[in-house]
Scaffold this motif. Structure first.
Motif, PDB file in Angstrom:
ATOM      1  N   ARG A 310      37.179  25.371 -36.346  1.00 35.27           N
ATOM      2  CA  ARG A 310      38.695  25.089 -36.369  1.00 35.27           C
ATOM      3  C   ARG A 310      39.209  25.872 -34.926  1.00 35.27           C
ATOM      4  O   ARG A 310      40.003  25.343 -34.243  1.00 35.27           O
ATOM      5  CB  ARG A 310      39.344  26.251 -37.281  1.00 35.27           C
ATOM      6  CG  ARG A 310      40.739  26.001 -37.308  1.00 35.27           C
ATOM      7  CD  ARG A 310      41.412  26.794 -38.695  1.00 35.27           C
ATOM      8  NE  ARG A 310      40.812  27.947 -38.634  1.00 35.27           N
ATOM      9  CZ  ARG A 310      40.647  28.608 -39.636  1.00 35.27           C
ATOM     10  NH1 ARG A 310      41.039  28.246 -40.938  1.00 35.27           N
ATOM     11  NH2 ARG A 310      39.985  29.777 -40.042  1.00 35.27           N
ATOM     12  N   ASP A 311      38.300  26.922 -34.522  1.00 31.42           N
ATOM     13  CA  ASP A 311      38.822  27.825 -33.323  1.00 31.42           C
ATOM     14  C   ASP A 311      38.078  27.239 -32.015  1.00 31.42           C
ATOM     15  O   ASP A 311      38.051  27.788 -30.939  1.00 31.42           O
ATOM     16  CB  ASP A 311      38.706  29.161 -33.559  1.00 31.42           C
ATOM     17  CG  ASP A 311      39.493  29.637 -34.745  1.00 31.42           C
ATOM     18  OD1 ASP A 311      40.630  29.196 -34.797  1.00 31.42           O
ATOM     19  OD2 ASP A 311      39.195  30.524 -35.182  1.00 31.42           O
ATOM     20  N   ILE A 312      37.314  26.316 -32.293  1.00 31.27           N
ATOM     21  CA  ILE A 312      36.442  25.755 -31.081  1.00 31.27           C
ATOM     22  C   ILE A 312      37.167  24.433 -30.338  1.00 31.27           C
ATOM     23  O   ILE A 312      37.869  23.547 -30.896  1.00 31.27           O
ATOM     24  CB  ILE A 312      35.225  25.036 -31.499  1.00 31.27           C
ATOM     25  CG1 ILE A 312      34.435  26.181 -32.428  1.00 31.27           C
ATOM     26  CG2 ILE A 312      34.265  24.471 -30.356  1.00 31.27           C
ATOM     27  CD1 ILE A 312      33.787  27.462 -31.560  1.00 31.27           C
ATOM     28  N   SER A 313      37.197  24.634 -29.006  1.00 32.58           N
ATOM     29  CA  SER A 313      38.065  23.832 -28.359  1.00 32.58           C
ATOM     30  C   SER A 313      37.481  22.394 -28.428  1.00 32.58           C
ATOM     31  O   SER A 313      36.469  21.998 -28.530  1.00 32.58           O
ATOM     32  CB  SER A 313      38.348  23.975 -26.828  1.00 32.58           C
ATOM     33  OG  SER A 313      37.005  23.687 -26.194  1.00 32.58           O
ATOM     34  N   PRO A 314      38.505  21.202 -28.313  1.00 34.61           N
ATOM     35  CA  PRO A 314      37.975  20.102 -28.384  1.00 34.61           C
ATOM     36  C   PRO A 314      37.111  19.686 -27.159  1.00 34.61           C
ATOM     37  O   PRO A 314      36.049  18.615 -27.491  1.00 34.61           O
ATOM     38  CB  PRO A 314      39.336  18.937 -27.848  1.00 34.61           C
ATOM     39  CG  PRO A 314      40.499  20.044 -28.718  1.00 34.61           C
ATOM     40  CD  PRO A 314      40.132  21.207 -28.234  1.00 34.61           C
ATOM     41  N   PHE A 315      37.056  20.258 -26.123  1.00 33.54           N
ATOM     42  CA  PHE A 315      36.178  19.857 -25.091  1.00 33.54           C
ATOM     43  C   PHE A 315      34.782  20.343 -25.565  1.00 33.54           C
ATOM     44  O   PHE A 315      34.061  19.629 -25.266  1.00 33.54           O
ATOM     45  CB  PHE A 315      36.512  20.754 -23.666  1.00 33.54           C
ATOM     46  CG  PHE A 315      35.711  20.619 -22.718  1.00 33.54           C
ATOM     47  CD1 PHE A 315      35.354  19.492 -21.924  1.00 33.54           C
ATOM     48  CD2 PHE A 315      34.679  22.005 -22.408  1.00 33.54           C
ATOM     49  CE1 PHE A 315      34.461  19.633 -21.041  1.00 33.54           C
ATOM     50  CE2 PHE A 315      33.751  21.644 -21.512  1.00 33.54           C
ATOM     51  CZ  PHE A 315      33.636  20.686 -20.970  1.00 33.54           C
ATOM     52  N   TYR A 316      34.653  21.439 -26.209  1.00 32.94           N
ATOM     53  CA  TYR A 316      33.371  21.889 -26.697  1.00 32.94           C
ATOM     54  C   TYR A 316      32.818  21.242 -27.940  1.00 32.94           C
ATOM     55  O   TYR A 316      31.680  21.150 -28.196  1.00 32.94           O
ATOM     56  CB  TYR A 316      33.348  23.486 -26.643  1.00 32.94           C
ATOM     57  CG  TYR A 316      33.294  24.040 -25.639  1.00 32.94           C
ATOM     58  CD1 TYR A 316      31.961  24.385 -24.822  1.00 32.94           C
ATOM     59  CD2 TYR A 316      34.272  24.767 -24.815  1.00 32.94           C
ATOM     60  CE1 TYR A 316      31.918  24.804 -23.571  1.00 32.94           C
ATOM     61  CE2 TYR A 316      34.096  25.325 -23.614  1.00 32.94           C
ATOM     62  CZ  TYR A 316      32.989  25.577 -23.167  1.00 32.94           C
ATOM     63  OH  TYR A 316      32.779  26.234 -21.849  1.00 32.94           O
TER      64      TYR A 316
END
Length: 342
Positions: A310-316
């Motif tokens: 949930r807290d991981i950016s879309p880029f990663y």
């Protein structure tokens, strides 16, 4: 129909075996002392009884026929995905077969993938082979994982490898890739009982990715954050230094499903049914596969993965999906709904 399928499969396996023999002859291994002078000992090779592989391809009028059809479809999907998504691959070496365990008594080859019930499968194989007595659930985990307890296909000569590939039932179990990854993080880096693992990998992650880490964190690696773990996986230095640890290595890189034919592709999501199917084929339907321990909380492995990502950016998220994309494609898993890939 079943017999014709068996013959065609035999020819395909023989061709694969011939190719593998040519590939492995360039770097053959001497047989280990425990297996060096032993011929294939299974009685069914002398046609006294049908092998698990023959049973699988002769299930047209059997109560297991419905499950056999499920696994035929999975084989077909895997074969189709391999054709679409793999290009020219490197030659297999004997060491590439280290994860394929051998049960000569029952004619089984099992490629184990950590975090997909592999401890319990090793327990079952120990019980099947007679190397441990009683209920598989009573076998300690450290005994199931002890080096040398179960022979690996890599322990044999190219000729012996080929004989087994042609005649044995070959199976593996896989899991939705990000749920497996979340489980590896939780059990190896976030739990306090993995101190040795945390010192080896966690300390390395902290030292590389946390510039102002406290000395205790740099030494113990006991408080690695999920985002740091993912950054470590995506860091090009990680795989330059050494191969991925088996707990987060991609399943296709451990088991080479586009180079070795798997007769049964079991899934963690249907573990009980698939395990019972394999045991029935092995002639051990009364052997119960150990049920996984019940979680203390009601959260599922999907819930855990969703919460961690949930807290991981879309880029990663996108970069990590690309890293594990082949496992999604080969084993017919959809991208999780909680990802933000666009």
């Amino acid at each position: 129909m079943g017999r014709r399928c068996w013959r065609r499969r035999g020819l395909a396996a023989a061709c694969l075996g011939t190719v593998l023999l040519l590939l492995l002859c360039a770097a053959p291994r001497a047989l280990g002392p425990a297996f060096g002078n032993r011929a294939l000992g299974s009685s069914w090779l002398g046609r006294e009884r049908r092998s698990p592989l023959q049973k699988l391809y002769d299930l047209d009028q059997d109560p297991l026929a419905a499950l056999a059809e499920v696994h035929r479809q999975r084989r077909d999907l895997l074969s189709s995905a391999c054709s679409r998504h793999t290009r020219r691959q490197r030659l297999l070496q004997p060491e590439d077969l280290r994860h394929v365990l051998v049960d000569d008594t029952h004619g089984l080859l099992y490629c184990y993938v950590p975090k997909v019930a592999c401890t319990n499968w090793k327990r079952v194989l120990l019980a099947l082979s007679g190397k441990a007595r009683g209920d598989p659930r009573a076998i300690p985990a450290h005994e199931a994982h002890a080096p040398g307890r179960l022979p690996s296909l890599a322990d044999f000569s190219p000729a012996e490898i080929n004989r087994r590939l042609r005649a044995y039932l070959t199976f593996l179990f896989v899991r939705e890739p990000f749920e497996r990854l979340a489980s590896a993080y939780r059990n190896k880096l976030a739990r306090p009982y993995s101190a040795d693992f945390q010192r080896r990998y966690g300390a390395r992650i902290v030292q590389r990715l946390r510039p102002r880490a406290l000395p205790v964190a740099r030494a113990r690696g006991h408080d690695v954050r999920f985002a740091e773990f993912l950054a470590y996986l995506l860091d090009p230095r990680t795989r330059r230094e050494e191969p991925f640890n088996e707990h987060w290595e991609r399943a296709h890189a451990l088991c080479h499903p586009c180079r070795l034919r798997y007769d049964v592709v079991g899934k963690f999501e249907t573990l009980a049914e698939d395990a019972a199917f394999v045991l029935a084929l092995a002639g051990a339907p009364d052997l119960s596969f150990p049920a996984p321990p019940r979680p203390r909380a009601a959260a599922t492995s999907q819930d855990l993965a969703a919460r961690l990502f949930r807290d991981i950016s879309p880029f990663y998220q996108r970069r990590l999906f690309d890293l594990y994309k082949m496992d999604f494609l080969l084993f017919n898993y959809s991208a999780p709904s909680y990802l933000r890939l666009h």
